[in-house]
Design a protein around this motif. Sequence first.
Motif, PDB file in Angstrom:
ATOM      1  N   ALA A  57      15.134  28.883 -42.054  1.00  0.00           N
ATOM      2  CA  ALA A  57      13.717  28.801 -41.669  1.00  0.00           C
ATOM      3  C   ALA A  57      12.939  30.030 -42.130  1.00  0.00           C
ATOM      4  N   SER A  58      13.050  30.307 -43.416  1.00  0.00           N
ATOM      5  CA  SER A  58      12.377  31.468 -43.994  1.00  0.00           C
ATOM      6  C   SER A  58      11.725  31.052 -45.307  1.00  0.00           C
ATOM      7  N   SER A  59      10.868  31.908 -45.799  1.00  0.00           N
ATOM      8  CA  SER A  59      10.246  31.633 -47.094  1.00  0.00           C
ATOM      9  C   SER A  59      11.218  32.000 -48.210  1.00  0.00           C
ATOM     10  N   LYS A  60      11.004  31.405 -49.386  1.00  0.00           N
ATOM     11  CA  LYS A  60      11.850  31.732 -50.535  1.00  0.00           C
ATOM     12  C   LYS A  60      11.729  33.208 -50.880  1.00  0.00           C
ATOM     13  N   SER A  61      10.526  33.748 -50.797  1.00  0.00           N
ATOM     14  CA  SER A  61      10.304  35.157 -51.112  1.00  0.00           C
ATOM     15  C   SER A  61      11.042  36.071 -50.141  1.00  0.00           C
ATOM     16  N   ARG A  62      10.961  35.771 -48.858  1.00  0.00           N
ATOM     17  CA  ARG A  62      11.634  36.601 -47.845  1.00  0.00           C
ATOM     18  C   ARG A  62      13.146  36.552 -48.023  1.00  0.00           C
ATOM     19  N   VAL A  63      13.682  35.349 -48.295  1.00  0.00           N
ATOM     20  CA  VAL A  63      15.122  35.219 -48.508  1.00  0.00           C
ATOM     21  C   VAL A  63      15.537  35.967 -49.767  1.00  0.00           C
ATOM     22  N   ALA A 125      22.281  20.312 -23.227  1.00  0.00           N
ATOM     23  CA  ALA A 125      22.026  19.061 -23.944  1.00  0.00           C
ATOM     24  C   ALA A 125      20.515  18.816 -24.062  1.00  0.00           C
ATOM     25  N   THR A 126      19.773  19.129 -23.014  1.00  0.00           N
ATOM     26  CA  THR A 126      18.318  18.959 -23.052  1.00  0.00           C
ATOM     27  C   THR A 126      17.687  19.922 -24.039  1.00  0.00           C
ATOM     28  N   ILE A 127      18.116  21.171 -24.005  1.00  0.00           N
ATOM     29  CA  ILE A 127      17.589  22.174 -24.949  1.00  0.00           C
ATOM     30  C   ILE A 127      17.854  21.714 -26.384  1.00  0.00           C
ATOM     31  N   ALA A 128      19.069  21.264 -26.655  1.00  0.00           N
ATOM     32  CA  ALA A 128      19.420  20.802 -28.005  1.00  0.00           C
ATOM     33  C   ALA A 128      18.553  19.619 -28.413  1.00  0.00           C
ATOM     34  N   LYS A 129      18.367  18.673 -27.522  1.00  0.00           N
ATOM     35  CA  LYS A 129      17.579  17.475 -27.835  1.00  0.00           C
ATOM     36  C   LYS A 129      16.119  17.852 -28.110  1.00  0.00           C
ATOM     37  N   VAL A 130      15.556  18.685 -27.281  1.00  0.00           N
ATOM     38  CA  VAL A 130      14.153  19.089 -27.457  1.00  0.00           C
ATOM     39  C   VAL A 130      13.962  19.812 -28.781  1.00  0.00           C
ATOM     40  N   PHE A 131      14.803  20.798 -29.074  1.00  0.00           N
ATOM     41  CA  PHE A 131      14.578  21.597 -30.277  1.00  0.00           C
ATOM     42  C   PHE A 131      15.050  20.908 -31.550  1.00  0.00           C
ATOM     43  N   ASP A 132      15.982  19.964 -31.443  1.00  0.00           N
ATOM     44  CA  ASP A 132      16.285  19.110 -32.597  1.00  0.00           C
ATOM     45  C   ASP A 132      15.050  18.291 -32.953  1.00  0.00           C
ATOM     46  N   ARG A 133      14.376  17.776 -31.940  1.00  0.00           N
ATOM     47  CA  ARG A 133      13.164  16.968 -32.165  1.00  0.00           C
ATOM     48  C   ARG A 133      12.039  17.816 -32.748  1.00  0.00           C
ATOM     49  N   VAL A 134      11.797  18.977 -32.169  1.00  0.00           N
ATOM     50  CA  VAL A 134      10.750  19.872 -32.673  1.00  0.00           C
ATOM     51  C   VAL A 134      11.070  20.290 -34.109  1.00  0.00           C
ATOM     52  N   GLY A 135      12.307  20.685 -34.354  1.00  0.00           N
ATOM     53  CA  GLY A 135      12.714  21.108 -35.699  1.00  0.00           C
ATOM     54  C   GLY A 135      12.574  20.005 -36.719  1.00  0.00           C
ATOM     55  N   ALA A 136      12.969  18.791 -36.361  1.00  0.00           N
ATOM     56  CA  ALA A 136      12.861  17.657 -37.291  1.00  0.00           C
ATOM     57  C   ALA A 136      11.405  17.376 -37.632  1.00  0.00           C
ATOM     58  N   MET A 137      10.532  17.435 -36.642  1.00  0.00           N
ATOM     59  CA  MET A 137       9.114  17.184 -36.897  1.00  0.00           C
ATOM     60  C   MET A 137       8.533  18.272 -37.790  1.00  0.00           C
ATOM     61  N   LEU A 138       8.857  19.509 -37.536  1.00  0.00           N
ATOM     62  CA  LEU A 138       8.320  20.606 -38.334  1.00  0.00           C
ATOM     63  C   LEU A 138       8.894  20.615 -39.747  1.00  0.00           C
ATOM     64  N   ALA A 139      10.124  20.182 -39.908  1.00  0.00           N
ATOM     65  CA  ALA A 139      10.744  20.119 -41.228  1.00  0.00           C
ATOM     66  C   ALA A 139      10.050  19.074 -42.100  1.00  0.00           C
TER      67      ALA A 139
END
Length: 144
Positions: A57-63, A125-139
Amino acid sequence: MAAWRAYRVASILLEGQLHRELVDAHDITLADYEVLVRLAERPEQRMRMSVLAGEVASSKSRVSHQIARMERAGLVERDNCTDDGRGVYAVLTEAGMAKLREAAPTHVDGVRRHMIDLTTDAQQATIAKVFDRVGAMLAETPED
């Protein structure tokens, strides 16, 4: 608002704590640790720089700057992509793998003490489900 603020403060504090533990014990940053883990999990312990940037989750330049610093420390090296003249791989070195093996118990212990041991299986399990969903949407969201 309460959920957002609790998340924001706790995530900043947790990341800072895990970072300090790695720097103090192994002279490696949390960001560097994440790169080493991603490379170690790949066949031939190599990954295109553009893919690596997405995974951490970083920019190409930063990496690119991070890999240059890690290269100077002997943890990784760059290799040109033979199929695509523009592509560059980040490749884990033996020293990088040794550093990862050395630092992994510290990181795993920190994650366990500062998060896992404080939460139930259901909360995890709830934390994983919530942030998997947020991450997928942002991706899926364009970077424009």
